[in-house]
Design an enzyme around this catalytic site. Structure first.
Site, PDB file in Angstrom:
ATOM      1  N   GLU A 163       0.782  -1.244   0.000  1.00  0.00           N
ATOM      2  CA  GLU A 163       0.000   0.000   0.000  1.00  0.00           C
ATOM      3  C   GLU A 163       0.811   1.291   0.000  1.00  0.00           C
ATOM      4  O   GLU A 163       0.847   2.005   1.010  1.00  0.00           O
ATOM      5  CB  GLU A 163      -0.956   0.016   1.194  1.00  0.00           C
ATOM      6  CG  GLU A 163      -2.018  -1.032   1.066  1.00  0.00           C
ATOM      7  CD  GLU A 163      -3.139  -0.862   2.085  1.00  0.00           C
ATOM      8  OE1 GLU A 163      -3.286   0.231   2.644  1.00  0.00           O
ATOM      9  OE2 GLU A 163      -3.855  -1.836   2.300  1.00  0.00           O
ATOM     10  N   GLU A 354      -5.255  -8.619   0.890  1.00  0.00           N
ATOM     11  CA  GLU A 354      -5.956  -8.241   2.121  1.00  0.00           C
ATOM     12  C   GLU A 354      -7.405  -7.952   1.796  1.00  0.00           C
ATOM     13  O   GLU A 354      -7.695  -7.322   0.773  1.00  0.00           O
ATOM     14  CB  GLU A 354      -5.386  -6.952   2.745  1.00  0.00           C
ATOM     15  CG  GLU A 354      -4.036  -7.093   3.362  1.00  0.00           C
ATOM     16  CD  GLU A 354      -3.533  -5.783   3.968  1.00  0.00           C
ATOM     17  OE1 GLU A 354      -4.349  -4.916   4.337  1.00  0.00           O
ATOM     18  OE2 GLU A 354      -2.317  -5.635   4.049  1.00  0.00           O
TER      19      GLU A 354
HETATM   20  C1  GCO Z   1      -3.733  -1.433   5.504  1.00  0.00           C
HETATM   21  C2  GCO Z   1      -2.680  -2.342   5.940  1.00  0.00           C
HETATM   22  C3  GCO Z   1      -3.052  -3.181   7.111  1.00  0.00           C
HETATM   23  C4  GCO Z   1      -4.221  -2.697   7.949  1.00  0.00           C
HETATM   24  C5  GCO Z   1      -5.531  -3.159   7.383  1.00  0.00           C
HETATM   25  C6  GCO Z   1      -6.733  -2.683   8.154  1.00  0.00           C
HETATM   26  O1  GCO Z   1      -4.481  -1.762   4.609  1.00  0.00           O
HETATM   27  O2  GCO Z   1      -3.873  -0.355   6.085  1.00  0.00           O
HETATM   28  O3  GCO Z   1      -2.152  -3.085   4.925  1.00  0.00           O
HETATM   29  O4  GCO Z   1      -1.859  -3.159   7.808  1.00  0.00           O
HETATM   30  O5  GCO Z   1      -4.117  -3.146   9.239  1.00  0.00           O
HETATM   31  O6  GCO Z   1      -5.670  -2.678   6.079  1.00  0.00           O
HETATM   32  O7  GCO Z   1      -6.822  -1.290   8.151  1.00  0.00           O
END
Ligand code: GCO
Length: 449
Positions: A163, A354
């Protein structure tokens, strides 16, 4: 209907969010180690110094993953554990931890998917200018080379950066994440450009040094806009909106993915950022645009649009639309439209790196954690993913966020995202109802959905 044979099922995590042990075995400081100490930055002044104590309890955690039936696990490596100063001297103690973790995963027949950078940037490099320093892409490539030389006899799946939207934007423009900077737009774009270069150079370093055939991807946020109806003009409006860059900020898909997968910045973005855009040689884009084996996407958000004479028009959610504990709207169709639009545009197999939700979980009087909302979320979202796969959009795997409750950055331990419940005082773990449901989903390769 089940998922394709060999589809990878697992969950994801990030080093700073669960490892703890931030001062152990020769680890250097990261920008997060410093940021969490600044008053007012983290909810209730919490830190990730202990987090889930996964550094010491990794074997128990891998056993739980095996119990759920994971076939893959996505975790990140802490750069300052390997190189305490970011470059130069290698810390054997740090490498040894990831040896133990990888060996435990392989023993449990869980394929490790390693993220090289999930935001815990070495503090000593930050002092030297961090991502603004023109050497920063080379620093990252040096680190990537060391990790790959050491682990690639056993690891062949890699994500470079997690990200960039967040560590570049929240970290360097909005100041809400480490290192907490509020740069101007042109410096923010320079940080972004250097991060993209770091991705490209790391891919080259992995390919050049891997002892097994490497499969390499990237893990930006990727969130489709959902067409309000299936009318072709609404679908087209949603597709346009998904890849549009219209604001002078970090929140879009194409700015961060087009250079990597198509070899150029998006035209509309170049117009929007105008003369704030840094100068760079064309050859940078060749470095950024390396062949990849898959595109990872972190998918949490979405919105509806419909076609209108003035272009895509957002359709607001109805009053009472379901939201998670974090107030994020529940929009399962995003796991249909994201694979569809992103596969069409980038023509790479996708991995959902994710996807998940925070919920108001606690241990009930019967001693269990009944996270009915997450059970339903998994069902609804994965049915949509199944629909995308059935329509022919290539998806290789799904990593739920997250394997266990952990340190949610500036929100501390307020948000529980895990399949596994963690009592942060006793460090006891407990499979939530969602973990048991996920176990069945994995065992049937999605047929039970
Ligand atoms: C993000 C990260 C994760 C977060 C998840 C929930 O997307 O911010 O990759 O580390 O914990 O997304 O917010």
């Amino acid at each position: 209907m089940s998922f394709p044979k060999g589809f990878v099922w697992g969950a994801a995590s990030a080093a700073y969010q669960l490892e703890g042990a931030v001062y152990e075995d020769g680890k250097g400081f990261s920008v997060w180690d410093k940021f969490v100490r600044q008053p007012g930055k983290i909810w209730n002044g919490q830190t990730g110094e202990v987090a889930c104590d996964h550094y010491h309890r990794y074997q128990e955690d891998v056993n739980l993953m095996r119990q759920i039936g994971f076939t893959g696990y996505r975790c990140s490596i802490s750069w300052p554990r390997i190189l305490p100063s970011g470059t130069g001297k290698i810390n054997a103690g740090g490498l040894a931890f990831y040896d133990r973790l990888v060996d435990a995963l392989l023993e449990a027949r869980i394929v490790p998917y390693i993220t090289l950078f999930h935001w815990d940037y070495p503090y000593e490099l930050f002092i030297r200018g961090g991502w603004l320093n023109p050497d920063s892409p080379d620093w990252f490539a040096e680190y990537a080379k060391i990790v790959v030389e050491h682990l690639s006899d056993r690891v062949s799946h890699w994500f470079t950066l997690n990200e960039p939207q967040c560590f570049v934007g929240l970290g360097h423009l909005d100041g809400q994440h480490a290192p907490g900077l509020k740069l101007d737009i042109s410096q923010f774009l320079q940080v972004g450009h250097n991060a993209l270069l770091a991705h490209g150079k790391a891919v080259q370093a992995i390919r050049a040094n891997s002892k097994t055939p490497a499969r390499i991807g990237y893990a930006p946020q990727g969130n489709a806009t959902i067409p309000f109806t299936l009318k072709p003009e609404d679908v087209e409006a949603a597709r346009r909106d998904t890849f549009a860059v219209t604001q002078r900020n970090t929140w879009n898909n194409a700015w961060w993915i087009d250079p990597v997968c198509l070899g150029h910045y998006p035209e509309d973005g170049l117009r929007v950022f105008g003369d704030s855009m840094p100068e760079f040689p064309e050859s940078d884009l060749d470095i950024i645009h390396q062949p990849l084996d898959f595109l990872g996407l972190n998918t949490y958000f979405g919105k509806y649009v419909k076609a209108s004479p003035n272009g895509p028009e957002e359709v607001s959610l109805r009053p009472g639309h379901p939201i998670t504990a974090f107030d994020w709207p529940v929009l399962p169709e995003v796991l249909y439209w994201t694979p569809r639009f992103f596969y069409e545009r980038y023509q790479l197999p996708l991995i959902f790196a994710e996807n998940g939700m925070s919920n108001v979980d606690w241990i009930s009087v019967d001693g269990k954690v009944h996270d009915a909302q997450r059970v339903d979320y998994l069902t609804l979202y994965l049915r949509q993913l199944q629909r995308a796969v059935n329509d022919g959009f290539k998806v290789e795997g799904y990593f739920h966020w997250s394997v266990m409750d952990n340190f949610e950055w500036s929100f501390g331990f307020r948000e529980r995202f895990g399949l596994i419940y963690v009592d942060f005082e006793s460090q006891k773990r407990l499979l939530k109802d969602s973990a048991l449901w996920y176990k069945e989903i994995i065992a049937t390769n999605g047929a039970c959905l």
